[in-house]
Design a protein around this motif. Structure first.
Motif, PDB file in Angstrom:
ATOM      1  N   SER A   1       0.822  -1.208   0.000  1.00 28.81           N
ATOM      2  CA  SER A   1       0.000   0.000   0.000  1.00 28.81           C
ATOM      3  C   SER A   1       0.858   1.262   0.000  1.00 28.81           C
ATOM      4  CB  SER A   1      -0.951  -0.005   1.202  1.00 28.81           C
ATOM      5  OG  SER A   1      -0.241  -0.177   2.409  1.00 28.81           O
TER       6      SER A   1
ATOM      7  N   SER B   1       2.488   1.915  -3.327  1.00 25.57           N
ATOM      8  CA  SER B   1       1.569   2.442  -4.332  1.00 25.57           C
ATOM      9  C   SER B   1       1.307   3.929  -4.116  1.00 25.57           C
ATOM     10  CB  SER B   1       0.250   1.665  -4.331  1.00 25.57           C
ATOM     11  OG  SER B   1      -0.472   1.880  -3.136  1.00 25.57           O
TER      12      SER B   1
ATOM     13  N   LYS C   1      -5.838   0.469   1.590  1.00 19.91           N
ATOM     14  CA  LYS C   1      -6.223   0.869   0.235  1.00 19.91           C
ATOM     15  C   LYS C   1      -7.567   1.595   0.239  1.00 19.91           C
ATOM     16  CE  LYS C   1      -3.653  -2.810  -2.111  1.00 19.91           C
ATOM     17  NZ  LYS C   1      -3.753  -4.085  -2.891  1.00 19.91           N
TER      18      LYS C   1
END
Length: 225
Positions: free
Chosen positions: A125, A128, A192
Motif C-alpha cells: 500500500s 503504491s 487501500k
C-alpha cells in the motif's frame, strides 16, 4: 531508555542477525529490518498460510547514530527520495524520471554514517502511494495524509556493524499462518480503502510533483512543512 524491544518477522528463526546480509533493493538498502509491534512482525512472517516466527530482540541504542525520518527536520519527501533510490520503480514516464532526479538532487539523505534508521515501511500500500505521487496522480498533501493511515507502517533498520553488535536475540513467538496471513491481507485492503477516501478528489490547491520540478522546490521551502 536506551534499550528497545524489536521484532523481526520471518519464516525462519533468526537467532543471529548477520551484518552484510539481506536484499539490496529494500526500502533503505541492505540491513536488518524490524518493528516494535509484535502483531505486525507476525503479519510479516506470514506472506502465505504457512506458520512463521516473530523473532524477539533487545537493542541497546546508546551511542548509536540514529536517523529518525519522522523528526521535524525531515519531511515525507526525504523518505520518498530514499525509497526511489533503493527500491525498484518503473520510471515509465518523463515526469516520473524528472521527479526521481529532482528528489535525488534535493531531498536524498546520505545514510552511510548512520547505525540505525527509523521510518515508514513501504509495503504494497505505501509503495503504491509513492508511485501515485511520483506519477503526478496525487498531491503532496494527499501523500502526507496517506502516510499517516497507520503507525504500524513504521520500522527500524540496523545498518552498521556497530548496531549489529548491540542487538541480542531473546526468543521467538509462533505466528499462525491461518490467522496472520489473513490479517495481513485485511490490513492492506483497509489501507487501500482509506487511501481512496484521502485521494478521492483532485486537490486543486495542492502541490504535485510537477510543481516541485517547475518551481525547483527544495527542503527549505515552507510549503513542504
Amino acid at each position: 531508555m536506551s534499550r528497545i524491544i524489536l521484532y523481526h518477522g520471518s519464516q525462519k528463526i533468526v537467532s543471529q542477525p548477520v551484518f552484510g546480509e539481506g536484499k539490496v533493493y529494500n526500502d533503505y538498502g541492505r540491513g536488518f529490518y524490524c518493528t516494535e509491534h509484535l502483531e505486525l512482525a507476525k503479519e510479516w512472517a506470514c506472506p502465505t498460510l504457512d506458520d512463521g516466527f516473530a523473532n524477539r530482540y533487545e537493542l541497546d541504542t546508546k551511542n548509536l547514530k540514529i536517523l529518525d525520518l519522522q523528526s521535524p527536520e525531515y519531511c515525507t519527501l526525504h523518505w520518498l527520495a530514499l525509497l526511489v533510490n533503493n527500491r525498484r520503480f518503473d520510471l515509465s514516464t518523463p515526469i516520473m524520471r524528472q521527479g526521481f532526479y529532482h528528489l535525488s538532487q534535493n531531498f536524498l539523505i546520505d545514510i552511510s554514517s548512520y547505525d540505525l534508521i527509523k521510518g515508514y515501511r513501504a509495503d504494497d500500500s505505501y509503495f503504491s502511494f509513492a508511485e501515485a505521487f511520483l506519477s503526478n496522480q496525487i498531491s503532496y498533501k494527499q501523500l502526507q495524509e496517506a502516510m499517516k493511515l497507520g503507525k504500524l507502517g513504521e520500522q527500524f533498520v540496523l545498518k552498521s556493524k556497530k548496531a549489529f553488535n548491540k542487538i541480542t536475540y531473546t526468543g521467538y513467538e509462533i505466528a499462525e499462518g491461518n490467522k496472520y496471513c489473513t490479517l495481513r491481507k485485511m490490513r492492506l485492503e483497509k489501507a487501500k480503502e482509506e487511501y481512496k477516501n484521502v485521494t478521492g478528489k483532485f486537490d486543486l490547491k495542492g502541490i504535485y510533483i510537477r510543481d516541485l520540478i517547475l518551481e525547483e522546490m527544495k527542503n527549505d521551502d515552507p510549503r513542504l512543512r
